[in-house]
Design a protein around this motif. Structure first.
Motif, mmCIF file in Angstrom:
data_model
loop_
_atom_site.group_PDB
_atom_site.id
_atom_site.type_symbol
_atom_site.label_atom_id
_atom_site.label_comp_id
_atom_site.label_asym_id
_atom_site.label_seq_id
_atom_site.Cartn_x
_atom_site.Cartn_y
_atom_site.Cartn_z
ATOM 1 N N UNK A 1 35.126 37.481 25.934
ATOM 2 C CA UNK A 1 35.845 38.751 25.774
ATOM 3 C C UNK A 1 36.381 39.247 27.109
ATOM 4 N N UNK A 2 35.683 38.969 28.193
ATOM 5 C CA UNK A 2 36.100 39.459 29.513
ATOM 6 C C UNK A 2 37.452 38.912 29.946
ATOM 7 N N UNK A 3 37.654 37.582 30.048
ATOM 8 C CA UNK A 3 38.985 37.113 30.438
ATOM 9 C C UNK A 3 40.051 37.382 29.388
ATOM 10 N N UNK A 4 39.644 37.431 28.117
ATOM 11 C CA UNK A 4 40.633 37.627 27.072
ATOM 12 C C UNK A 4 41.226 39.037 27.095
ATOM 13 N N UNK A 5 40.420 40.031 27.464
ATOM 14 C CA UNK A 5 40.905 41.413 27.480
ATOM 15 C C UNK A 5 41.178 41.949 28.881
ATOM 16 N N UNK A 6 40.611 41.320 29.914
ATOM 17 C CA UNK A 6 40.699 41.888 31.248
ATOM 18 C C UNK A 6 41.662 41.223 32.202
ATOM 19 N N UNK A 7 42.347 40.157 31.735
ATOM 20 C CA UNK A 7 43.258 39.447 32.625
ATOM 21 C C UNK A 7 44.485 40.287 32.909
ATOM 22 N N UNK A 8 44.928 40.324 34.162
ATOM 23 C CA UNK A 8 46.121 41.065 34.532
ATOM 24 C C UNK A 8 47.066 40.238 35.361
ATOM 25 N N UNK A 9 48.140 40.851 35.833
ATOM 26 C CA UNK A 9 49.144 40.126 36.602
ATOM 27 C C UNK A 9 48.613 39.666 37.953
ATOM 28 N N UNK A 10 47.499 40.234 38.412
ATOM 29 C CA UNK A 10 46.879 39.811 39.666
ATOM 30 C C UNK A 10 45.648 38.948 39.427
ATOM 31 N N UNK A 11 45.491 38.435 38.215
ATOM 32 C CA UNK A 11 44.334 37.618 37.899
ATOM 33 C C UNK A 11 43.255 38.437 37.225
ATOM 34 N N UNK A 12 42.036 37.907 37.148
ATOM 35 C CA UNK A 12 40.911 38.616 36.555
ATOM 36 C C UNK A 12 40.189 39.371 37.665
ATOM 37 N N UNK A 13 40.343 40.685 37.676
ATOM 38 C CA UNK A 13 39.803 41.518 38.742
ATOM 39 C C UNK A 13 38.535 42.260 38.336
ATOM 40 N N UNK A 14 38.053 42.032 37.125
ATOM 41 C CA UNK A 14 36.855 42.719 36.635
ATOM 42 C C UNK A 14 35.745 41.709 36.373
ATOM 43 N N UNK A 15 34.519 42.114 36.686
ATOM 44 C CA UNK A 15 33.357 41.273 36.448
ATOM 45 C C UNK A 15 32.449 41.953 35.426
ATOM 46 N N UNK A 16 31.970 41.191 34.457
ATOM 47 C CA UNK A 16 31.178 41.738 33.360
ATOM 48 C C UNK A 16 29.882 42.381 33.837
ATOM 49 N N UNK A 17 29.551 43.527 33.249
ATOM 50 C CA UNK A 17 28.222 44.104 33.402
ATOM 51 C C UNK A 17 27.374 43.824 32.164
ATOM 52 N N UNK A 18 28.021 43.830 30.999
ATOM 53 C CA UNK A 18 27.298 43.533 29.764
ATOM 54 C C UNK A 18 28.286 43.179 28.666
ATOM 55 N N UNK A 19 27.760 42.729 27.533
ATOM 56 C CA UNK A 19 28.583 42.607 26.333
ATOM 57 C C UNK A 19 27.729 42.840 25.103
ATOM 58 N N UNK A 20 28.362 43.372 24.055
ATOM 59 C CA UNK A 20 27.684 43.648 22.794
ATOM 60 C C UNK A 20 28.440 42.953 21.671
#
Length: 275
Positions: free
Chosen positions: A190-209
């Motif tokens: 879910x992280x790369x699928x929803x968090x990818x942007x024009x500058x790459x993946x700039x967010x790192x997961x803290x959790x998932x449900x």
């Protein structure tokens, strides 16, 4: 393919080469961490009459590529609901934890309830892709090729909003890859699928449900992005989870800006990326 992601001796797990994550060669992949927690919770506390309906995985700190144990505990056991917790302990420290809610199945109640009409946009993957020894195959929507190497470049561009995932090797030595564990392994994507942007993946997961209304059928787990929201370096992302017969649940991640470095930066020649 008989090699598993984790070897096991008694209560001790040993990560193999397929456990390596994208953040560094000495760190385990977050989706693998969630998968082994799900495996232990289902293996030790599962009941065929109960659906593993809600799994929350907290990625507390990076886990190294070395042995660890998983301890579980039963929090509540009632007539219709059971709750169990799990923790990964490495070098005497808890590195990740999970909570799993089991719900008793029952006949569907009468009446009609609203539901979105949003079918999975990515076509099903081929039944027999080339087997080249990799643990995971990805089919992001809009890419005509199978990606047996899990290259980050497949997520570039606006076509990244849906994908099919197929696990190709067992997670734990000697244990079957169950439908629930397949779904749990897909949740972190879910992280790369929803968090990818024009500058790459700039967010790192803290959790998932991961929330499921039924277990998946077949090997393929589909994810389709529903939302991405972010402010002040904090992001959330949600996907609908599918199998070949339709939607089976949702997964939501919470992430924070990875200010040290991007997980992946697009190639300079790419000009068709969207935020």
């Amino acid at each position: 393919m008989t090699e598993a992601v984790f070897g096991v001796e008694g209560d001790v797990f040993f990560p193999g080469p397929h456990a390596v994550g994208p953040w560094g060669a000495d760190m385990m992949n977050g989706r693998i961490v969630g998968g082994v927690l799900a495996h232990c919770l289902e293996d030790r506390h599962g009941d065929p009459d109960l659906l593993p309906a809600r799994l929350t995985v907290d990625l507390l700190r990076p886990l190294g590529m070395k042995q660890f144990t998983v301890r579980t505990s039963l929090v509540r056991e009632g007539r219709r609901i059971k709750i169990a917790d799990a923790e990964i302990v490495q070098d005497g420290t808890v590195g990740a934890r999970a909570s799993l809610v089991f719900l008793r199945r029952a006949p569907q109640p009468p009446g009609h309830v609203w539901r979105p009409d949003d079918p999975m946009r990515a076509p099903l993957p081929p039944a027999e892709p080339e087997n080249n020894g990799h643990a995971l195959f990805l089919w992001p929507h809009g890419h005509g090729e199978v990606d047996p190497d899990n290259r980050m470049a497949v997520w570039e561009g606006g076509a990244r909003n849906s994908a099919w995932i197929r696990e190709r090797i067992p997670l734990v030595q000697g244990a079957p890859l169950t439908p629930f564990v397949r779904a749990a392994l897909a949740g972190d994507v879910t992280s790369p699928l929803t968090g990818w942007g024009s500058a790459g993946l700039q967010y790192i997961n803290a959790d998932y449900t991961l929330a499921l209304t039924r277990l998946p059928e077949g090997e393929d787990i589909g994810l389709q992005a529903v939302s991405h929201l972010s402010a002040d370096g904090v992001a959330t992302g949600t996907v609908t989870v599918y199998d070949g017969n339709g939607p089976i649940g949702t997964c939501t991640i919470v992430a924070l800006a990875n200010t040290a470095a991007a997980f992946y930066t697009p190639r300079p020649t790419d000009s068709d990326l969207t935020a």
